[in-house]
Design a protein around this motif. Structure first.
Motif, PDB file in Angstrom:
ATOM      1  N   LEU A  92       0.837  -1.199   0.000  1.00 18.87           N
ATOM      2  CA  LEU A  92       0.000   0.000   0.000  1.00 18.87           C
ATOM      3  C   LEU A  92       0.869   1.246   0.000  1.00 18.87           C
ATOM      4  O   LEU A  92       1.815   1.343   0.773  1.00 18.87           O
ATOM      5  N   ASP A  93       0.534   2.174  -0.880  1.00 19.72           N
ATOM      6  CA  ASP A  93       1.298   3.414  -0.997  1.00 19.72           C
ATOM      7  C   ASP A  93       0.502   4.536  -0.329  1.00 19.72           C
ATOM      8  O   ASP A  93      -0.530   4.952  -0.825  1.00 19.72           O
ATOM      9  N   LEU A  94       1.029   5.022   0.808  1.00 22.59           N
ATOM     10  CA  LEU A  94       0.303   6.041   1.574  1.00 22.59           C
ATOM     11  C   LEU A  94       0.196   7.371   0.845  1.00 22.59           C
ATOM     12  O   LEU A  94      -0.596   8.224   1.219  1.00 22.59           O
ATOM     13  N   SER A  95       1.016   7.555  -0.207  1.00 27.83           N
ATOM     14  CA  SER A  95       0.945   8.830  -0.922  1.00 27.83           C
ATOM     15  C   SER A  95      -0.192   8.820  -1.948  1.00 27.83           C
ATOM     16  O   SER A  95      -0.518   9.833  -2.540  1.00 27.83           O
TER      17      SER A  95
ATOM     18  N   LYS B 226      12.799  14.945  -0.601  1.00 28.12           N
ATOM     19  CA  LYS B 226      11.469  15.547  -0.663  1.00 28.12           C
ATOM     20  C   LYS B 226      10.682  15.272   0.621  1.00 28.12           C
ATOM     21  O   LYS B 226      10.711  14.163   1.153  1.00 28.12           O
ATOM     22  N   ASP B 227       9.966  16.291   1.104  1.00 23.03           N
ATOM     23  CA  ASP B 227       9.074  16.108   2.255  1.00 23.03           C
ATOM     24  C   ASP B 227       7.983  15.103   1.895  1.00 23.03           C
ATOM     25  O   ASP B 227       7.461  15.136   0.789  1.00 23.03           O
ATOM     26  N   PHE B 228       7.691  14.235   2.834  1.00 16.18           N
ATOM     27  CA  PHE B 228       6.571  13.318   2.621  1.00 16.18           C
ATOM     28  C   PHE B 228       5.446  13.698   3.576  1.00 16.18           C
ATOM     29  O   PHE B 228       5.599  13.619   4.796  1.00 16.18           O
ATOM     30  N   ILE B 229       4.322  14.104   3.014  1.00 18.85           N
ATOM     31  CA  ILE B 229       3.203  14.535   3.848  1.00 18.85           C
ATOM     32  C   ILE B 229       2.246  13.371   4.047  1.00 18.85           C
ATOM     33  O   ILE B 229       1.639  12.871   3.100  1.00 18.85           O
ATOM     34  N   TYR B 230       2.172  12.890   5.279  1.00 22.64           N
ATOM     35  CA  TYR B 230       1.259  11.774   5.579  1.00 22.64           C
ATOM     36  C   TYR B 230      -0.185  12.239   5.439  1.00 22.64           C
ATOM     37  O   TYR B 230      -0.503  13.360   5.821  1.00 22.64           O
ATOM     38  N   PRO B 231      -1.057  11.393   4.890  1.00 23.53           N
ATOM     39  CA  PRO B 231      -2.458  11.802   4.668  1.00 23.53           C
ATOM     40  C   PRO B 231      -3.229  11.870   5.990  1.00 23.53           C
ATOM     41  O   PRO B 231      -3.999  10.976   6.321  1.00 23.53           O
ATOM     42  N   ASP B 232      -3.006  12.963   6.729  1.00 25.13           N
ATOM     43  CA  ASP B 232      -3.589  13.065   8.068  1.00 25.13           C
ATOM     44  C   ASP B 232      -5.110  13.186   8.049  1.00 25.13           C
ATOM     45  O   ASP B 232      -5.767  12.818   9.014  1.00 25.13           O
ATOM     46  N   HIS B 233      -5.697  13.693   6.933  1.00 27.41           N
ATOM     47  CA  HIS B 233      -7.164  13.780   6.865  1.00 27.41           C
ATOM     48  C   HIS B 233      -7.773  12.370   6.817  1.00 27.41           C
ATOM     49  O   HIS B 233      -8.901  12.168   7.212  1.00 27.41           O
ATOM     50  N   VAL B 234      -7.006  11.391   6.309  1.00 25.27           N
ATOM     51  CA  VAL B 234      -7.486  10.003   6.255  1.00 25.27           C
ATOM     52  C   VAL B 234      -7.266   9.316   7.609  1.00 25.27           C
ATOM     53  O   VAL B 234      -8.189   8.718   8.172  1.00 25.27           O
ATOM     54  N   PHE B 235      -6.067   9.450   8.161  1.00 25.38           N
ATOM     55  CA  PHE B 235      -5.728   8.777   9.420  1.00 25.38           C
ATOM     56  C   PHE B 235      -6.397   9.422  10.637  1.00 25.38           C
ATOM     57  O   PHE B 235      -6.657   8.758  11.636  1.00 25.38           O
TER      58      PHE B 235
ATOM     59  N   SER C 101       5.851  -1.756   6.826  1.00 26.69           N
ATOM     60  CA  SER C 101       6.434  -2.511   5.702  1.00 26.69           C
ATOM     61  C   SER C 101       5.510  -2.566   4.492  1.00 26.69           C
ATOM     62  O   SER C 101       5.133  -3.640   4.002  1.00 26.69           O
ATOM     63  N   ASN C 102       5.115  -1.401   4.036  1.00 17.19           N
ATOM     64  CA  ASN C 102       4.289  -1.278   2.847  1.00 17.19           C
ATOM     65  C   ASN C 102       4.904  -0.364   1.792  1.00 17.19           C
ATOM     66  O   ASN C 102       4.870  -0.683   0.622  1.00 17.19           O
ATOM     67  N   MET C 103       5.456   0.768   2.223  1.00 11.16           N
ATOM     68  CA  MET C 103       5.870   1.795   1.270  1.00 11.16           C
ATOM     69  C   MET C 103       7.002   1.333   0.359  1.00 11.16           C
ATOM     70  O   MET C 103       7.965   0.720   0.812  1.00 11.16           O
ATOM     71  N   PRO C 104       6.873   1.638  -0.947  1.00  4.09           N
ATOM     72  CA  PRO C 104       7.964   1.314  -1.866  1.00  4.09           C
ATOM     73  C   PRO C 104       9.162   2.223  -1.584  1.00  4.09           C
ATOM     74  O   PRO C 104       9.029   3.286  -0.982  1.00  4.09           O
TER      75      PRO C 104
ATOM     76  N   LEU D  77      -0.223   2.417  16.832  1.00  5.26           N
ATOM     77  CA  LEU D  77      -0.097   2.634  15.394  1.00  5.26           C
ATOM     78  C   LEU D  77       1.297   2.238  14.943  1.00  5.26           C
ATOM     79  O   LEU D  77       2.296   2.690  15.509  1.00  5.26           O
ATOM     80  N   GLY D  78       1.372   1.378  13.942  1.00  8.70           N
ATOM     81  CA  GLY D  78       2.648   1.010  13.332  1.00  8.70           C
ATOM     82  C   GLY D  78       2.612   1.450  11.882  1.00  8.70           C
ATOM     83  O   GLY D  78       1.681   1.108  11.153  1.00  8.70           O
ATOM     84  N   ILE D  79       3.601   2.234  11.452  1.00 10.05           N
ATOM     85  CA  ILE D  79       3.557   2.830  10.114  1.00 10.05           C
ATOM     86  C   ILE D  79       4.983   3.021   9.585  1.00 10.05           C
ATOM     87  O   ILE D  79       5.925   3.082  10.374  1.00 10.05           O
ATOM     88  N   ASP D  80       5.134   3.117   8.276  1.00  7.81           N
ATOM     89  CA  ASP D  80       6.469   3.331   7.698  1.00  7.81           C
ATOM     90  C   ASP D  80       6.913   4.777   7.844  1.00  7.81           C
ATOM     91  O   ASP D  80       6.119   5.693   7.679  1.00  7.81           O
TER      92      ASP D  80
END
Ligand SMILES: *[C@@H]1O[C@H](CO)[C@@H](O)[C@H](O)[C@H]1NC(C)=O
Ligand SMILES: *[C@@H]1O[C@H](CO)[C@@H](O)[C@H](O)[C@H]1NC(C)=O
Ligand SMILES: *[C@@H]1O[C@H](CO)[C@@H](O)[C@H](O)[C@H]1NC(C)=O
Length: 233
Positions: free
Chosen positions: A119-122, A153-162, A143-146, A171-174
């Motif tokens: 799963l790609d969180l972006s 580059k800044d990676f903005i986590y989709p906080d509106h979803v989470f 262990s999902n993100m490619p 919570l366990g996340i990459d």
């Protein structure tokens, strides 16, 4: 003689039907197990070569383990037959697509394991995806993100979803190279344990964890990988 062969033919047909039924049910084992002093009904479908979510299991199961199969997608309404599920284990598949109605009907879900998938969180996930399971307390999507292409580059986590998952305590996340956690994460006021799989981490700042609750008791950054897979750790 004719009567005997008709009789035999009927018995034969019945036997075939019976066999098909048993064969389908035997995809998964139904067991009773004790979890937190409570007896729960578990469907064990681990490592059965499945590329779909079984739909013929008893409707009153509390735990569904579909880990280590060949799932690539979770489609709408995949679990509507299993509304008493408390725990759903989808780890160790190749899931790369989640439909926005994937978790519909899972109002009793407490624990969701989606670790070791693709799963790609972006990707643009809609906020509605987690609404049916907003009472979730434990969520593992490590262990999902490619492997990132750009490590600066800044990676903005989709906080509106989470942010919908306001009851989470685990919570366990990459962790991405330059992580940015938006204000949506500040809604997780019960969060006690936050575990990052940090294969790609490059930079942290004094504001990185700002959005997370003051009540956080455990925060871990782990580079260790249990699977020597594409995650390149
Ligand atoms: C899945 O359900 C959502 C609504 O929950 C809908 O918007 C979407 O079009 C559905 N997707 C498919 C592939 O049917
Ligand atoms: C979450 O839990 C509360 C209280 O236990 C319940 O009233 C509510 O319906 C639940 N929400 C969902 C979406 O299941
Ligand atoms: C973070 O660090 C920068 C300097 O690197 C400083 O100017 C800023 O005040 C700090 N912010 C907080 C919230 O501590």
């Amino acid at each position: 003689m004719t009567r005997i062969s008709i009789y035999l033919a009927i018995v034969y047909i019945l036997t075939i039907n019976e066999c098909t039924k048993i064969f389908h049910l035997s995809d998964c084992d139904i067991k009773y197990v004790i979890k937190k002093t409570q007896e729960v009904k578990l469907a064990d479908c681990e490592n059965r070569g499945l590329n779909f979510i079984p739909q013929n299991l008893p409707g009153d199961i509390n735990v569904l383990d579909v880990s280590s199969n060949q799932l690539t997608a979770v489609e709408n309404d995949s679990f509507v037959n299993y509304k008493y599920l408390q725990e759903l284990i989808l780890g160790n598949n190749q899931i790369e697509y989640l439909a926005s109605g994937s978790f519909k009907g899972l109002y009793n879900l407490d624990t969701l394991d989606m670790s070791h998938n693709m799963l790609d969180l972006s990707k643009a996930y809609s906020a509605e995806i987690f609404v049916p399971i907003k009472n979730l307390t434990k969520f593992d999507i490590r262990s999902n993100m490619p492997q990132p292409i750009d490590f600066e580059k800044d990676f903005i986590y989709p906080d509106h979803v989470f942010g919908v998952l306001s009851e989470l305590s685990f919570l366990g996340i990459d962790m991405m190279p330059v992580p940015q956690f938006g204000s949506g994460f500040s809604q997780m006021t019960n969060l006690h344990e936050l575990h990052f799989q940090s294969c790609y981490l490059v930079s942290l700042s004094n504001t990185t964890f700002q959005a997370f609750s003051y009540f956080l008791q455990e925060l871990s950054l782990t580079k260790l990988s249990t699977k020597s897979r594409k995650d390149g750790c």
